[in-house]
Design a protein around this motif. Structure first.
Motif, PDB file in Angstrom:
ATOM      1  N   LEU A  30       0.844  -1.196   0.000  1.00 42.73           N
ATOM      2  CA  LEU A  30       0.000   0.000   0.000  1.00 42.73           C
ATOM      3  C   LEU A  30       0.876   1.241   0.000  1.00 42.73           C
ATOM      4  O   LEU A  30       2.017   1.200   0.476  1.00 42.73           O
ATOM      5  CB  LEU A  30      -0.860   0.064   1.259  1.00 42.73           C
ATOM      6  N   GLN A  31       0.317   2.344  -0.485  1.00 39.16           N
ATOM      7  CA  GLN A  31       0.950   3.648  -0.322  1.00 39.16           C
ATOM      8  C   GLN A  31      -0.104   4.591   0.248  1.00 39.16           C
ATOM      9  O   GLN A  31      -1.233   4.634  -0.247  1.00 39.16           O
ATOM     10  CB  GLN A  31       1.496   4.199  -1.635  1.00 39.16           C
ATOM     11  N   VAL A  32       0.260   5.313   1.278  1.00 39.61           N
ATOM     12  CA  VAL A  32      -0.662   6.246   1.910  1.00 39.61           C
ATOM     13  C   VAL A  32      -0.883   7.427   0.963  1.00 39.61           C
ATOM     14  O   VAL A  32       0.068   8.110   0.568  1.00 39.61           O
ATOM     15  CB  VAL A  32      -0.124   6.729   3.276  1.00 39.61           C
ATOM     16  N   ALA A  33      -2.140   7.657   0.604  1.00 41.75           N
ATOM     17  CA  ALA A  33      -2.505   8.728  -0.320  1.00 41.75           C
ATOM     18  C   ALA A  33      -2.929   9.979   0.451  1.00 41.75           C
ATOM     19  O   ALA A  33      -3.264   9.911   1.638  1.00 41.75           O
ATOM     20  CB  ALA A  33      -3.651   8.258  -1.213  1.00 41.75           C
ATOM     21  N   ALA A  34      -2.944  11.100  -0.219  1.00 38.14           N
ATOM     22  CA  ALA A  34      -3.326  12.374   0.403  1.00 38.14           C
ATOM     23  C   ALA A  34      -4.724  12.294   1.014  1.00 38.14           C
ATOM     24  O   ALA A  34      -4.963  12.826   2.107  1.00 38.14           O
ATOM     25  CB  ALA A  34      -3.247  13.506  -0.622  1.00 38.14           C
TER      26      ALA A  34
ATOM     27  N   GLU B 253       5.174   3.972   2.231  1.00 40.19           N
ATOM     28  CA  GLU B 253       4.978   2.666   1.599  1.00 40.19           C
ATOM     29  C   GLU B 253       4.776   1.671   2.731  1.00 40.19           C
ATOM     30  O   GLU B 253       5.573   1.617   3.673  1.00 40.19           O
ATOM     31  CB  GLU B 253       6.207   2.276   0.773  1.00 40.19           C
ATOM     32  N   LEU B 254       3.695   0.884   2.654  1.00 40.81           N
ATOM     33  CA  LEU B 254       3.336  -0.028   3.732  1.00 40.81           C
ATOM     34  C   LEU B 254       3.091  -1.426   3.187  1.00 40.81           C
ATOM     35  O   LEU B 254       2.828  -1.594   2.000  1.00 40.81           O
ATOM     36  CB  LEU B 254       2.063   0.453   4.429  1.00 40.81           C
ATOM     37  N   GLN B 255       3.157  -2.403   4.094  1.00 39.36           N
ATOM     38  CA  GLN B 255       2.742  -3.762   3.774  1.00 39.36           C
ATOM     39  C   GLN B 255       1.787  -4.224   4.862  1.00 39.36           C
ATOM     40  O   GLN B 255       2.061  -4.036   6.048  1.00 39.36           O
ATOM     41  CB  GLN B 255       3.926  -4.718   3.706  1.00 39.36           C
ATOM     42  N   VAL B 256       0.678  -4.815   4.435  1.00 36.91           N
ATOM     43  CA  VAL B 256      -0.260  -5.403   5.389  1.00 36.91           C
ATOM     44  C   VAL B 256      -0.298  -6.903   5.137  1.00 36.91           C
ATOM     45  O   VAL B 256      -0.301  -7.351   3.994  1.00 36.91           O
ATOM     46  CB  VAL B 256      -1.662  -4.750   5.328  1.00 36.91           C
ATOM     47  N   ALA B 257      -0.264  -7.652   6.233  1.00 33.11           N
ATOM     48  CA  ALA B 257      -0.266  -9.115   6.166  1.00 33.11           C
ATOM     49  C   ALA B 257      -1.503  -9.642   6.870  1.00 33.11           C
ATOM     50  O   ALA B 257      -2.016  -9.028   7.804  1.00 33.11           O
ATOM     51  CB  ALA B 257       0.983  -9.670   6.843  1.00 33.11           C
TER      52      ALA B 257
ATOM     53  N   ILE C 179       2.998  -3.077   8.546  1.00 31.34           N
ATOM     54  CA  ILE C 179       4.391  -2.675   8.746  1.00 31.34           C
ATOM     55  C   ILE C 179       4.775  -1.597   7.741  1.00 31.34           C
ATOM     56  O   ILE C 179       4.372  -1.638   6.574  1.00 31.34           O
ATOM     57  CB  ILE C 179       5.344  -3.891   8.602  1.00 31.34           C
ATOM     58  N   ARG C 180       5.605  -0.647   8.214  1.00 33.61           N
ATOM     59  CA  ARG C 180       6.260   0.319   7.327  1.00 33.61           C
ATOM     60  C   ARG C 180       7.677  -0.222   7.102  1.00 33.61           C
ATOM     61  O   ARG C 180       8.525  -0.135   7.995  1.00 33.61           O
ATOM     62  CB  ARG C 180       6.280   1.708   7.954  1.00 33.61           C
ATOM     63  N   PRO C 181       7.957  -0.815   5.939  1.00 34.71           N
ATOM     64  CA  PRO C 181       9.253  -1.452   5.714  1.00 34.71           C
ATOM     65  C   PRO C 181      10.457  -0.520   5.831  1.00 34.71           C
ATOM     66  O   PRO C 181      11.539  -0.968   6.220  1.00 34.71           O
ATOM     67  CB  PRO C 181       9.150  -2.006   4.291  1.00 34.71           C
TER      68      PRO C 181
ATOM     69  N   THR D 271       6.061  -1.735  13.119  1.00 27.96           N
ATOM     70  CA  THR D 271       4.707  -2.269  13.071  1.00 27.96           C
ATOM     71  C   THR D 271       3.767  -1.161  13.505  1.00 27.96           C
ATOM     72  O   THR D 271       3.867  -0.640  14.616  1.00 27.96           O
ATOM     73  CB  THR D 271       4.554  -3.500  13.985  1.00 27.96           C
ATOM     74  N   LEU D 272       2.860  -0.780  12.611  1.00 30.02           N
ATOM     75  CA  LEU D 272       1.930   0.319  12.862  1.00 30.02           C
ATOM     76  C   LEU D 272       0.625  -0.163  13.483  1.00 30.02           C
ATOM     77  O   LEU D 272      -0.057   0.606  14.162  1.00 30.02           O
ATOM     78  CB  LEU D 272       1.611   1.049  11.556  1.00 30.02           C
ATOM     79  N   LEU D 273       0.285  -1.419  13.243  1.00 33.02           N
ATOM     80  CA  LEU D 273      -1.015  -1.920  13.671  1.00 33.02           C
ATOM     81  C   LEU D 273      -0.958  -3.437  13.794  1.00 33.02           C
ATOM     82  O   LEU D 273      -0.267  -4.110  13.035  1.00 33.02           O
ATOM     83  CB  LEU D 273      -2.050  -1.530  12.612  1.00 33.02           C
ATOM     84  N   ARG D 274      -1.678  -3.933  14.777  1.00 36.36           N
ATOM     85  CA  ARG D 274      -1.992  -5.363  14.882  1.00 36.36           C
ATOM     86  C   ARG D 274      -3.499  -5.440  15.077  1.00 36.36           C
ATOM     87  O   ARG D 274      -4.065  -4.629  15.813  1.00 36.36           O
ATOM     88  CB  ARG D 274      -1.264  -6.019  16.044  1.00 36.36           C
ATOM     89  N   ALA D 275      -4.120  -6.404  14.424  1.00 39.09           N
ATOM     90  CA  ALA D 275      -5.572  -6.508  14.513  1.00 39.09           C
ATOM     91  C   ALA D 275      -6.004  -7.961  14.407  1.00 39.09           C
ATOM     92  O   ALA D 275      -5.247  -8.817  13.934  1.00 39.09           O
ATOM     93  CB  ALA D 275      -6.223  -5.687  13.400  1.00 39.09           C
ATOM     94  N   GLN D 276      -7.215  -8.167  14.846  1.00 42.57           N
ATOM     95  CA  GLN D 276      -7.850  -9.475  14.728  1.00 42.57           C
ATOM     96  C   GLN D 276      -9.310  -9.233  14.367  1.00 42.57           C
ATOM     97  O   GLN D 276      -9.960  -8.367  14.955  1.00 42.57           O
ATOM     98  CB  GLN D 276      -7.741 -10.216  16.050  1.00 42.57           C
ATOM     99  N   THR D 277      -9.795  -9.981  13.395  1.00 40.45           N
ATOM    100  CA  THR D 277     -11.177  -9.856  12.965  1.00 40.45           C
ATOM    101  C   THR D 277     -11.838 -11.222  13.005  1.00 40.45           C
ATOM    102  O   THR D 277     -11.285 -12.190  12.490  1.00 40.45           O
ATOM    103  CB  THR D 277     -11.272  -9.273  11.537  1.00 40.45           C
ATOM    104  N   THR D 278     -13.011 -11.272  13.614  1.00 39.77           N
ATOM    105  CA  THR D 278     -13.811 -12.488  13.634  1.00 39.77           C
ATOM    106  C   THR D 278     -14.914 -12.341  12.594  1.00 39.77           C
ATOM    107  O   THR D 278     -15.607 -11.317  12.554  1.00 39.77           O
ATOM    108  CB  THR D 278     -14.426 -12.724  15.028  1.00 39.77           C
TER     109      THR D 278
END
Length: 149
Positions: free
Chosen positions: A13-17, A78-82, A101-103, A108-115
């Motif tokens: 991903l890339q963070v947009a304006a 520039e980011l990567q989400v896994a 993650i911002r490489p 690590t910018l965020l950790r999440a869990q979704t059910t």
């Protein structure tokens, strides 16, 4: 990359304006859209896209998000989400974990869990996962490790 679990499914991903809020960083609602995008692309890679969901009259719908925002993202980062599928009862529920993650600085910018819960599209009611879901999502299931914050 220092991922929390082995063999992640990742997207870049890339963070947009338009992702930036009044505080000068990516808005928290944008992070949720990134998680959704990653989950969908992973599902598609497993052969379970929207066309297949409609054919089966089933979908995996969000029941609960748990998100820990650990650091901010800024315009043009520039980011990567896994994502990983970490739990399934093989009937109604499935759980995904995420890490953002911002490489450039390995943060690590965020950790999440979704059910998720399986629903029948035509009624919106919970319904058992069809065999196609078990066949598609099942092999992607990884053994979870404790969530580190």
């Amino acid at each position: 990359m220092s991922w929390d679990l082995p063999t992640p499914f990742t997207i870049d991903l890339q963070v947009a304006a338009e992702d930036i809020d009044g505080l000068g960083h990516a808005n928290n609602a944008v992070y949720v859209s990134w998680l959704e995008r990653c989950a969908w692309r992973h599902s598609q890679s497993l052969g379970l896209d929207l066309t297949e969901y409609r054919r089966l009259d089933r979908a995996m719908a969000v029941l609960r998000h748990e998100i820990d925002y650990l650091a901010s993202a800024y315009e043009e980062d520039e980011l990567q989400v896994a994502t990983w599928i970490v739990e399934s009862d093989h009937r109604l529920r499935m759980t995904r974990r995420f890490q953002l993650i911002r490489p450039s600085d390995a943060t690590t910018l965020l950790r999440a869990q979704t059910t998720f819960v399986c629903i029948e599209l035509s009624s919106g009611k919970p319904k058992r996962m069809p065999q196609e879901f078990l066949d598609g999502y099942g092999p992607a299931l990884v053994e979870p490790f404790p969530l580190e914050l």
